[in-house]
Design a protein around this motif. Sequence first.
Motif, PDB file in Angstrom:
ATOM      1  N   THR A 181       0.854  -1.180   0.000  1.00  0.00           N
ATOM      2  CA  THR A 181       0.000   0.000   0.000  1.00  0.00           C
ATOM      3  C   THR A 181       0.886   1.224   0.000  1.00  0.00           C
ATOM      4  N   ARG A 182       1.802   1.242   0.974  1.00  0.00           N
ATOM      5  CA  ARG A 182       2.624   2.429   1.176  1.00  0.00           C
ATOM      6  C   ARG A 182       3.473   2.756  -0.049  1.00  0.00           C
ATOM      7  N   THR A 183       4.265   1.803  -0.508  1.00  0.00           N
ATOM      8  CA  THR A 183       5.189   2.082  -1.595  1.00  0.00           C
ATOM      9  C   THR A 183       4.432   2.428  -2.880  1.00  0.00           C
ATOM     10  N   ARG A 184       3.378   1.673  -3.171  1.00  0.00           N
ATOM     11  CA  ARG A 184       2.631   1.946  -4.390  1.00  0.00           C
ATOM     12  C   ARG A 184       1.988   3.335  -4.334  1.00  0.00           C
ATOM     13  N   THR A 185       1.353   3.642  -3.203  1.00  0.00           N
ATOM     14  CA  THR A 185       0.718   4.952  -3.049  1.00  0.00           C
ATOM     15  C   THR A 185       1.752   6.061  -3.143  1.00  0.00           C
ATOM     16  N   SER A 186       2.903   5.828  -2.522  1.00  0.00           N
ATOM     17  CA  SER A 186       3.961   6.826  -2.517  1.00  0.00           C
ATOM     18  C   SER A 186       4.448   7.105  -3.948  1.00  0.00           C
ATOM     19  N   ILE A 240      -1.026  -1.253 -11.700  1.00  0.00           N
ATOM     20  CA  ILE A 240      -1.431  -2.629 -12.007  1.00  0.00           C
ATOM     21  C   ILE A 240      -0.972  -3.502 -10.852  1.00  0.00           C
ATOM     22  N   SER A 241      -1.919  -4.175 -10.235  1.00  0.00           N
ATOM     23  CA  SER A 241      -1.516  -5.033  -9.120  1.00  0.00           C
ATOM     24  C   SER A 241      -1.647  -6.487  -9.561  1.00  0.00           C
TER      25      SER A 241
END
Lengths: 189, 312
Positions: free
Chosen positions: B59-64, B79-80
């Motif tokens: 969550t954190r890294t992708r959102t960041s 894309i997950s």
Amino acid sequence: MSEKRKKNKELVEERVLLDAAGIESALDRLAGEILRRNDSRKLFLVGIRTGGVYLAQRMQERILSSARYEVPLGVMDITLYRDDIVEGLPRPDVGPTELPSELEGKNVILIDDVLFTGRTVRSALVELMDFGRPESIQLCVLVDRGHRELPIHADFVGLKIETQRDQSVVVFLKELGEKDGVSLFRRAR
Amino acid sequence: MSPEFKHRHLLGIESLSREDILTVLDLADTLLEISERPIKRVPTLRGKTVINLFMEPSTRTRTSFEIAGKRLSADVINISESISSTKKGETLLDTAMNLNAMNPNVIVLRHPSAGAAHFVSEQVSASVINAGDGMHEHPTQALLDCATIRKHKGQLEGLTVSILGDISHSRVARSDIHALTKLGAHVRVAGPMTLLPAEIESMGVEAFHRVEPALKDADVVIVLRLQKERQQAGLIPNTREYSRYFGLNSKRLALAKPDAIVMHPGPMNRGVEIEPDVADGLRSVILDQVNFGVAVRMAVLYLLVGPGGETE
């Protein structure tokens, strides 16, 4: 500054446009004009990095001594907003933008050393709008050398000169460790 | 002085020089301010496309990365793993080649296998940023850790940084060790013997099997997340025992310097590797890390595909 110096090595000085005293008297006159057309309490000076910052500081001192009011002074780095960075050239250094107070209701005086194509000013206008909505934005430059590529004009001009497109106008400032002066250069053959 | 950064991809810290790291940190310091503006967006990467391809939960890294791209005006597509065609049996290479055919400027890749980002970078024309590859590296985490330390301590040279926990399985630890040692910090690692790689000293660190000596007079303490799977694999007896011997509590933190800061890459297991009073205490800079995360990723995107930065 180092970039400027490097550039200067490939350039040949043609003539001096302003000496130290010329810069001082131009700034005196510009400060008077700015105060005549604006309420000093609503002024907000913004210098465009790098040369414009020092000119804005000098302008702030002049306004302080004649209007007895310290107008807010901001610094703007427009690198992230530029549209004229050519791929393949060295990447420009990004510096911080610091605007110490709200722009709302203020008459912003945008200050730069040389007005040329107008692209720097366009970028500065876009960036300023992202920080707020001043009552007005006016442009003050030490030298207007022509060759505009955008419909931009300066409200306050220290010196207006005709130049060739491939000539260079360089403003030297003591704050950058140089002797105050403005010179016209041409490219070395 | 223009920042020099002659890399097309960011695959790990190991291949970066000290100067490269400092270039990113200096730029991140400058870009931090954009996140405090009324309009948190500059037009620098307008028209550029960033694809976040995350084959592992995050969550954190992708959102960041997403926020970093958007604050620079890039178009960001996420894309997950759950929505990618790997679910239908497509290989990583096919996925990457298909995405690359849509001409993105950057592919940010998180993948459970070490070397995945490197592998993809050799096949695609986009710049690849490694957002974590197996147990190998997580370079932007190390960069944001260094940025956070620098903000609180001024510089990294000469600092003692203690990394606690599961060193063996941690890509954060590997990237942190590379970055911190390149910047002149003394790095100590501590954890259960089962979670410390045998020849970790060859990375230029001091290794401890107990946390107390590792914490003594430390300037910075980085606590790693303990993955629950390690218990199932038999590497630790249980999380309670781990917490008792290796968790960071206020008593242990008192061994470090009085002004030591505490960091954690997240997500935290409160009460396992770190006690809540430490995680939320005055010396915790965990939320600063998150804040710097965006600025560091903006800096990396700018240096890889920003104006004047593209190389052939």
